[in-house]
Design a protein around this motif. Structure first.
Motif, PDB file in Angstrom:
ATOM      1  N   LEU A 120      16.815  41.005  -0.349  1.00 15.89           N
ATOM      2  CA  LEU A 120      16.231  42.065  -1.164  1.00 15.89           C
ATOM      3  C   LEU A 120      15.340  42.967  -0.329  1.00 15.89           C
ATOM      4  O   LEU A 120      15.380  44.196  -0.442  1.00 15.89           O
ATOM      5  CB  LEU A 120      15.441  41.441  -2.314  1.00 15.89           C
ATOM      6  N   LEU A 121      14.529  42.382   0.533  1.00 15.88           N
ATOM      7  CA  LEU A 121      13.643  43.183   1.368  1.00 15.88           C
ATOM      8  C   LEU A 121      14.428  44.053   2.351  1.00 15.88           C
ATOM      9  O   LEU A 121      14.069  45.212   2.600  1.00 15.88           O
ATOM     10  CB  LEU A 121      12.677  42.271   2.124  1.00 15.88           C
ATOM     11  N   VAL A 122      15.518  43.507   2.897  1.00  9.58           N
ATOM     12  CA  VAL A 122      16.356  44.292   3.807  1.00  9.58           C
ATOM     13  C   VAL A 122      16.997  45.460   3.059  1.00  9.58           C
ATOM     14  O   VAL A 122      17.054  46.592   3.559  1.00  9.58           O
ATOM     15  CB  VAL A 122      17.441  43.400   4.450  1.00  9.58           C
ATOM     16  N   ALA A 123      17.456  45.193   1.828  1.00  5.04           N
ATOM     17  CA  ALA A 123      18.073  46.260   1.039  1.00  5.04           C
ATOM     18  C   ALA A 123      17.058  47.352   0.707  1.00  5.04           C
ATOM     19  O   ALA A 123      17.366  48.545   0.770  1.00  5.04           O
ATOM     20  CB  ALA A 123      18.672  45.685  -0.245  1.00  5.04           C
ATOM     21  N   ASP A 124      15.835  46.942   0.347  1.00  5.47           N
ATOM     22  CA  ASP A 124      14.789  47.927   0.064  1.00  5.47           C
ATOM     23  C   ASP A 124      14.478  48.773   1.295  1.00  5.47           C
ATOM     24  O   ASP A 124      14.333  49.996   1.213  1.00  5.47           O
ATOM     25  CB  ASP A 124      13.519  47.216  -0.402  1.00  5.47           C
ATOM     26  N   ALA A 125      14.366  48.113   2.436  1.00  2.73           N
ATOM     27  CA  ALA A 125      14.060  48.837   3.666  1.00  2.73           C
ATOM     28  C   ALA A 125      15.201  49.783   4.043  1.00  2.73           C
ATOM     29  O   ALA A 125      14.967  50.916   4.477  1.00  2.73           O
ATOM     30  CB  ALA A 125      13.794  47.858   4.801  1.00  2.73           C
ATOM     31  N   SER A 126      16.439  49.337   3.868  1.00  2.00           N
ATOM     32  CA  SER A 126      17.591  50.181   4.182  1.00  2.00           C
ATOM     33  C   SER A 126      17.612  51.426   3.315  1.00  2.00           C
ATOM     34  O   SER A 126      17.882  52.538   3.780  1.00  2.00           O
ATOM     35  CB  SER A 126      18.890  49.389   3.995  1.00  2.00           C
TER      36      SER A 126
END
Length: 311
Positions: free
Chosen positions: A74-80
Motif C-alpha cells: 500500500l505504501l509503495v502504491a501511494d508513493a508511486s
C-alpha cells in the motif's frame, strides 16, 4: 532481517489466489519463480509462512509477514501515485498523461452494509476516476476483525469495538434491524403471541452458519432456559435473504431500510416493536496512506446518514 519486496508480493498473491499456480498468474511469473520467492522469504524470516494446503493458508508467523506485505504494498502504491511513477506491469508515468495503476485495498464488509450503504459511499473512489481498486471481502460483522488480525485486509467494518493490535478504531453508528414476517407467517405461527413455544416451532431465515443475530433475538424474547432450535432456512445473500422473508419462508431480522416499504404496504408485519441496533465500527491499520484514509473518510461520512448515530 532483510526482506525483498518481490518476495512479500509473492506471499500476498498466493494467499489471495489460494494456490501457487494462481498466485503466479496474478504476478505474471512462473510457478517456479513464485516457489523460489516463498522459499527465500521463509529462509530470510527463519519461519514457515504457509501451510501448503488447497487453498494455502498462512501460519501464525505468515499472518504477521502478510500484514507487512500488505502494508508495504500500500505504501509503495501511494508513493508511486504521488510521484507519478510507472506501475509494475509496464504502465507509464502520470507525468506524461498516461496511466498509473491505482492501489488495491482489501476491505472486510458485513453483508448487510454491503447491500445497503457501503457501495454508494465508495462510488466516487471506485468510479470513473478509479482512485483505488477495492477488494471487498464479505464476512459477518462479528468476524470481520479477524481478517484484520490475520493480515487479509487493511480495514474492516466490524461490530467489534476492541482495537485490533496495530489498528485504529472509530464508531460508525448502528445498523437497525426489525423482526418481521409476512402476515400469513404471523397468523400461522404467532396467532397466540410471540411465545417461547411459537418461536421454537416457527421457521426462521438465517443468513449463514456464522449469523448469530436471529439466535440472539430468540434468546432475548423466548424466556426459555435452553437455546431454541427452530427449523432454519439458510440464505447467504442479503437481497435473496430479504426476498425469502417476503415470500413467506419464515420470520427474520431485516435491515430497516429493506423492511420499511413492505411494512408500509402491509406485505410484512412486525413481530416486536423494539428495533435491534447492531453497533458498527471502522478499524484500519495505522498507516499514513492517502488511499486508505480516503476510504475511511468516505465510509464515516456516509454512515452519518445511513446508520443510527452512535450512542
Amino acid at each position: 532481517m532483510d526482506l525483498d519486496l518481490g518476495q512479500l508480493r509473492a506471499l500476498a498473491a498466493v494467499v489471495d489466489a489460494g494456490t501457487l499456480e494462481a498466485g503466479a498468474r496474478q504476478l505474471h511469473i512462473t510457478t517456479s519463480a513464485v516457489s523460489q520467492r516463498l522459499r527465500a522469504l521463509e529462509s530470510a524470516t527463519g519461519r514457515v509462512l504457509l501451510v501448503r494446503s488447497r487453498p494455502v493458508r498462512p501460519t501464525a508467523s505468515g499472518e504477521r509477514v502478510l500484514q507487512l506485505a500488505r502494508q508495504v504494498s500500500l505504501l509503495v502504491a501511494d508513493a508511486s501515485a504521488a510521484l507519478g511513477a510507472p506501475d509494475d506491469d509496464g504502465g507509464a508515468s502520470a507525468a506524461d498523461g498516461r496511466w498509473v495503476r491505482p492501489p488495491v485495498l482489501p476491505i472486510a464488509v458485513n453483508a448487510d452494509s454491503l447491500a445497503t450503504w457501503v457501495l454508494p459511499a465508495l462510488a466516487h473512489l471506485a468510479g470513473p476516476e478509479a482512485e483505488v481498486c477495492l477488494d471487498l471481502r464479505r464476512e459477518d460483522q462479528s468476524y470481520t476483525a479477524r481478517l484484520l488480525r490475520d493480515g487479509s485486509v487493511v480495514g474492516a467494518i466490524t461490530s467489534d469495538a476492541e482495537v485490533v493490535p496495530g489498528c485504529s478504531v472509530q464508531p460508525l453508528g448502528a445498523l437497525r434491524y426489525l423482526a418481521v414476517a409476512t402476515p400469513e407467517v404471523a397468523d400461522r405461527w404467532f396467532a397466540g403471541g410471540v411465545t417461547a413455544a411459537a418461536l421454537g416451532r416457527a421457521p426462521v431465515v438465517v443468513f449463514d452458519r456464522d449469523d448469530e443475530l436471529q439466535d440472539a433475538w430468540l434468546s432475548d424474547h423466548s424466556g426459555a432456559e435452553e437455546r431454541l432450535d427452530p427449523p432454519r432456512h439458510h440464505v447467504p445473500a442479503s437481497v435473496d435473504f430479504s426476498e425469502a422473508v417476503r415470500l413467506g419462508w419464515g420470520w427474520a431480522l431485516l435491515p430497516q431500510v429493506h423492511a420499511t416499504a413492505d411494512l408500509e404496504a402491509g406485505r410484512l408485519v412486525l413481530l416486536d416493536d423494539a428495533p435491534v441496533d447492531v453497533p458498527l465500527y471502522w478499524q484500519q491499520w495505522k498507516l499514513r496512506s492517502p488511499a486508505l484514509d480516503a476510504v475511511a473518510a468516505a465510509l464515516t461520512s456516509a454512515a452519518r446518514s445511513a446508520l443510527v448515530p452512535p450512542s
